[in-house]
Structures are given as structure tokens and as C-alpha cells.
Design an enzyme around this catalytic site. Structure first.
Site, PDB file in Angstrom:
ATOM      1  N   PRO A   1     -35.595  25.037  13.309  1.00  0.00           N
ATOM      2  CG  PRO A   1     -37.738  25.328  13.721  1.00  0.00           C
ATOM      3  CD  PRO A   1     -36.695  24.515  14.035  1.00  0.00           C
ATOM      4  CD  GLU A   2     -30.628  27.136   9.578  1.00  0.00           C
ATOM      5  OE1 GLU A   2     -30.062  28.050   9.239  1.00  0.00           O
ATOM      6  OE2 GLU A   2     -30.565  25.929   9.217  1.00  0.00           O
TER       7      GLU A   2
ATOM      8  NE  ARG B   1     -36.029  14.584  18.744  1.00  0.00           N
ATOM      9  CZ  ARG B   1     -35.115  14.893  17.973  1.00  0.00           C
ATOM     10  NH1 ARG B   1     -35.235  14.924  16.634  1.00  0.00           N
ATOM     11  NH2 ARG B   1     -33.747  14.702  18.361  1.00  0.00           N
TER      12      ARG B   1
END
Length: 279
Positions: free
Chosen positions: A2-3, A111
Site C-alpha cells: 500500500p502506498e 505475509r
């Protein structure tokens, strides 16, 4: 990963869903996500009320009363959900805040790369990762002249320089590729070879593209969802990222993909001409 637009959408969702709620209990199912000792994190937050949710770059800052803040970095796959206790947990649910009203804030991460740290509010600039961040990409904080002067100090290629967050924060792989295409700058061009006009154009495209992406819910390429469980819509507006072999929207030349600083990088070989330093 995510940015800024995606993290800002998570922030907005959390602000609507959890501000004002008081923590009754916390369950930590994967301790490595918490950078504090588990007992320090839990004991510090039980009984505390969420009073706001801020963002700095790609970091969420969940504000609690009693001058406490949880710094949260989603990394690759982290996401938050707000659910009733009756909703079954998934196997990727690793941290659960239960509130006094019976709802839960759940952190999911397939993750397990995301991290959280409990600090005193006001100590953000002592946190690794936060303390070296550049300015936010807004018209009031991100100045053209300062941007140009910063780029002139670096012979490094423009793409990895934008990715390192130290000049301007919030850009990741997707939005660097997009803003460089919009600015007609090759991602491997040394930063100090860019003209003032080019850096001004890049400056403006960074601001407008991140704002546009934010207002369209961010980009869902793989699994991004906001706190309400909704995907973004900006993936339908991308020009180069993920478009290898497809015609450039500007000149119809097939988009190419290369590796720059070990990151997959998309560009138009006709619109974005690489310049080399004169030896």
C-alpha cells in the site's frame, strides 16, 4: 505494498469506524507484528479510548487518550477490518482489539510483515522509518524550488530516489511509474540531469496523481481493501503500471518493463527518453 492513497483510505475508514471506541481487551496471535513486548502493548492500551487516526507517509498513527499512539505500517499485505465478535476469524487475523461496545478491530496480514509500535504521542520522529521521511506531497508542504534543489544533489536515478521517501514521502512502485510517465521522464534518468521545468512538472504530477488516486479509493492490484472491506478503483485509471506490451495512451508505442533498483518498472520507450551523464 500500500502506498499513500491506499493508506489514506484506510485512515479515513478507521476514523469513521473506531474513533470514540474504548479498548476492553487485546489478543495478539502473532507476536512479531508487535514491536513492543506483548504485555507492554496490551497493558498500555486496555481501557484507552481511540481519539483520532492520522497518517505520516505510509504509516498510520492511531491516537489514544492518555497521550498514546500506535504506529502501524501495513507493509505488503496488512489490512484492518471492523467486525462484530460473531463474525468468524480468518487464519490471517493476528491482532484483535475488542471494544466495550462489542465490536472488534482486527488486523489481518497473510505475509505477517506488518508492524505496530506503541509510543508516547509526540515521539513519532524518534521512530525508525518515520524520522527520516521527507515532506508530505501537498501544495503547502511540497515546494518546487526545494524539490529541484534536492534532486540536483543526486546522481542517482530518479526512480529509486523517489522510492526512498527522504525527499517526498508516500510514493511507491505504482505511483512512481505513473508520475514519471505523466511527466515524460525515463525512470533511469539521473536526478541531477532533470531541468527545472521537468522537476516542476514532476512535482505537480506527484501531487495531482496521489490526490486523484486517493479520491478514487486507491489502487487494488492484488489484495488491497480499505477498512470497510472495499477495493480501490484507481487500477482502472493506470497508464503504465502493469501494462507491459500494451499501447501507450499517449503515443501507442508498446509499454516496456525493466528492472530499476530491483523493482519492476514500466515506461514508454518513446515518450520517456533516458538521458545519460556526459563523461
Amino acid at each position: 505494498m500500500p502506498e499513500l492513497p491506499e493508506v489514506e483510505n484506510v485512515r479515513r475508514g478507521l476514523e469513521q469506524l473506531v474513533v470514540g471506541k474504548t479498548v476492553q481487551a487485546i489478543e495478539i496471535r502473532w507476536s512479531k507484528i508487535i514491536s513492543n513486548p506483548d504485555d507492554v502493548f496490551v497493558e498500555g492500551l486496555v481501557g484507552r479510548q481511540i481519539i483520532g487516526v492520522d497518517r505520516r507517509g505510509k504509516y498510520l498513527l492511531i491516537r489514544f487518550d492518555q497521550n498514546l499512539t500506535v504506529v502501524s505500517h501495513l507493509r505488503m499485505e496488512g489490512k484492518y477490518e471492523v467486525d462484530d465478535q460473531s463474525v468468524p476469524m480468518t487464519k490471517h487475523t493476528h491482532v484483535i482489539w475488542t471494544f466495550t461496545d462489542g465490536q472488534q478491530l482486527r488486523y489481518l496480514d497473510s505475509r505477517k510483515f506488518g508492524r505496530m509500535l506503541l509510543i508516547e504521542t509526540g515521539q513519532e520522529n524518534t521512530v525508525s522509518g518515520l524520522k527520516d521521511l521527507g515532506v508530505e506531497p501537498t501544495p503547502t508542504t511540497f515546494k518546487k524550488t526545494a524539490f529541484y534543489r534536492a534532486l540536483q544533489k543526486h546522481k542517482k536515478a530518479i526512480k529509486p530516489l523517489l522510492l526512498d521517501q527522504k525527499i517526498v514521502t508516500g510514493l511507491g512502485n505504482i505511483y512512481v511509474d505513473e508520475t514519471l510517465w505523466l511527466s515524460q521522464i525515463h525512470p533511469e534518468t539521473p536526478a541531477n540531469l532533470l531541468t527545472k521545468a521537468e522537476t516542476d512538472r514532476l512535482h505537480d504530477k506527484i501531487i495531482t496523481e496521489l490526490e486523484l488516486a486517493t479520491n478514487n479509493g486507491g489502487t487494488t492490484v492484488n489484495t488491497f481493501l480499505n477498512a470497510a472491506g472495499h477495493a480501490g478503483a484507481f487500477q482502472d485509471m493506470l497508464h503504465v503500471y502493469g501494462k507491459k506490451g500494451q499501447p501507450c495512451d499517449r503515443c501507442q508505442t508498446p509499454i516496456e518493463k525493466i528492472k530499476v533498483a530491483q523493482r519492476g518498472t514500466h515506461f514508454c520507450p518513446r515518450c520517456q527518453i533516458k538521458r545519460e551523464a556526459v563523461q
